[in-house]
Design an enzyme around this catalytic site. Structure first.
Site, mmCIF file in Angstrom:
data_model
loop_
_atom_site.group_PDB
_atom_site.id
_atom_site.type_symbol
_atom_site.label_atom_id
_atom_site.label_comp_id
_atom_site.label_asym_id
_atom_site.label_seq_id
_atom_site.Cartn_x
_atom_site.Cartn_y
_atom_site.Cartn_z
ATOM 1 C CE1 TYR A 175 13.417 32.721 4.213
ATOM 2 C CE2 TYR A 175 13.433 30.320 4.055
ATOM 3 C CZ TYR A 175 13.275 31.561 3.469
ATOM 4 O OH TYR A 175 12.969 31.641 2.139
ATOM 5 C CE LYS A 197 -0.384 -0.445 5.020
ATOM 6 N NZ LYS A 197 -1.082 -1.222 6.050
HETATM 7 C C1 LIG Z 1 -0.325 -2.196 6.713
HETATM 8 C C2 LIG Z 1 -0.846 -3.510 7.121
HETATM 9 C C3 LIG Z 1 0.014 -4.614 7.299
HETATM 10 C C4 LIG Z 1 1.529 -4.509 7.215
HETATM 11 O O1 LIG Z 1 2.046 -4.004 8.424
HETATM 12 P P1 LIG Z 1 3.626 -3.917 8.682
HETATM 13 O O2 LIG Z 1 3.741 -3.559 10.116
HETATM 14 O O3 LIG Z 1 4.137 -2.854 7.783
HETATM 15 O O4 LIG Z 1 4.204 -5.246 8.359
HETATM 16 C C5 LIG Z 1 -0.561 -5.836 7.571
HETATM 17 N N1 LIG Z 1 -1.902 -5.973 7.682
HETATM 18 C C6 LIG Z 1 -2.751 -4.940 7.537
HETATM 19 C C7 LIG Z 1 -4.203 -5.146 7.693
HETATM 20 C C8 LIG Z 1 -2.258 -3.671 7.267
HETATM 21 O O5 LIG Z 1 -3.102 -2.650 7.127
#
Ligand SMILES: *Cc1c(COP(=O)(O)O)cnc(C)c1O
Length: 397
Positions: free
Chosen positions: A271, A44
């Site tokens: 800045y 994702k």
């Molecule tokens: C993002 C996600 C993961 C992966 O998690 P990590 O800690 O990056 O391994 C696994 N399961 C679900 C449902 C997620 O949303």
């Protein structure tokens, strides 16, 4: 000379994605898992900022079962690029998205009776029997049907001839810390559902609970598949979790020295005049700033130049930051600096940047802005031909 708008020289600031390291991490993770446990690579948010298509191509070659995604757009981009592996959308779907999911063979989580009915009807319309997963909330209180209300929903799915219940999943709220009490309670709740299903002779191909933390530290909860995200990218989810030797970060952030200035005692930098020189200094200006996702720090953090630490001076700007190179006399205009990653024997870790940002490593990886551009290195693939993205193969072709 080709002066077309696609052919300009790259900006002297970029993220570097070492796909060779990604492949090695995948091999180490795959090798650490029992043969009968499948690996879902979570890609994702552009594979946590690493570029989803590159990551997917390599993960297919390294035996990933399929991919976890968040949005419909992410999934359709992969389908359009010719990826035919299973793509599981992890969140909730809007009713209006379901037809696209069925048309493009995307697997959705159904956690709600109305979605079961709509999806079943759409599958009939397309003449398909489609796999679905049920997400069971066992204590995280985010997506999913409550564990103690899951069975009626599961019965409804099983009753629909155009749906096939392929997976049942849950997600841990705390898997990578020393305290595993709540994770074990969640797993016990999940098991109640699994046992009730077993009594009803409902069989499931993929029962899955683990993210990276669970994969590393809760082996008794692996079941049929683990969903690994951050560890693929070489970042351990916490300091206390189990470590697999050889796993290395895939992403670095680099920039070239765009200007050099001399400071006399009493002269100020940037800045707000947040740094005043107390002695003669030589400083390098790096063309990268908070507009690229670097944390907005003042007199904190550093860059690596010629394998040495060059401290950041003053407050960083949208497009520039200044570092002290007084102790690095060999540093020249357009030399390479590392903002995150390794140079010589020194390293700035993702966790170091997370501290500067007062945040977590996940946030750092996904916050680099695209105007930095990704430069992928060591990305040779066996099955996929980069130039012909429409004709790429999947693992089982
Ligand atoms: C993002 C996600 C993961 C992966 O998690 P990590 O800690 O990056 O391994 C696994 N399961 C679900 C449902 C997620 O949303």
């Amino acid at each position: 000379m080709n002066l077309s708008s696609e052919n300009f020289p790259p900006r002297p600031a970029w993220t570097e994605i070492d796909l060779g390291k990604l492949r090695r991490n995948l091999q180490l993770i795959r090798g650490d898992l029992p043969k009968n446990v499948q690996l879902m690579a979570v890609v994702k948010d552009e594979a946590y900022g690493h570029g989803a298509l590159d990551v997917v191509r390599i993960a297919v070659e390294e035996g990933a079962w399929g991919f976890g995604l968040s949005t419909l757009e992410e999934a359709m981009t992969l389908r359009d690029a010719g990826i035919t592996a299973p793509l599981l959308l992890l969140g909730e779907r809007q009713e209006a998205e379901l037809e696209w999911c069925v048309a493009h063979n995307l697997t959705v989580c159904v956690n709600e009776p109305n979605v079961v009915r709509s999806l079943a009807k759409i599958a009939v319309k397309f003449g398909k029997k489609i796999p679905v997963h049920v997400k069971i909330h066992t204590g995280m209180s985010r997506y999913g049907v409550r564990w103690d209300e899951a069975l009626p929903l599961i019965d409804k799915i099983v009753a629909e001839k155009s749906l096939s219940l392929e997976g049942v999943m849950t997600h841990f709220s705390q898997s990578d810390e020393t305290e595993k009490g709540f994770a074990n309670l969640q797993f016990a709740r999940f098991n109640e559902v699994l046992q009730a299903m077993e009594q009803k002779k409902i069989s499931i191909k993929l029962r899955h609970t683990c993210n990276s933390g669970g994969f590393l530290d809760l082996p008794h909860t692996h079941l049929d598949m683990v969903r690994v995200g951050i560890l693929l990218y070489g970042v351990f989810p916490s300091l206390v979790c189990r470590k697999i030797p050889g796993i290395e970060p895939v992403m670095s952030v680099k920039a070239k020295i765009a200007a050099i200035q001399k400071l006399k005692p009493g002269e100020v930098v940037g800045y707000g005049m947040r740094y005043t020189a107390t002695s003669e200094r030589r400083i390098a200006i790096l063309p990268i700033g908070y507009g690229d996702g670097f944390p907005r720090v003042r007199n904190e953090g550093c860059a690596l130049i010629h394998g040495k630490r060059a401290p950041i001076l003053g407050g960083i700007a949208m497009d520039a930051l200044m570092v002290d190179i007084t102790e690095i006399p060999a540093a020249q205009l357009w030399d390479e600096a590392v903002l995150m990653g390794k140079q010589g024997g020194e390293e700035i870790t993702v966790r170091d940047i997370a501290k500067l940002k007062n945040s977590v490593t996940y946030d750092v990886l996904t916050s680099w802005r695209l105007r930095l551009r990704r430069k992928s290195v060591n990305g040779e693939t066996k099955l996929f031909h980069k130039k012909e993205s429409k004709t790429v193969l999947s693992a089982d072709e």
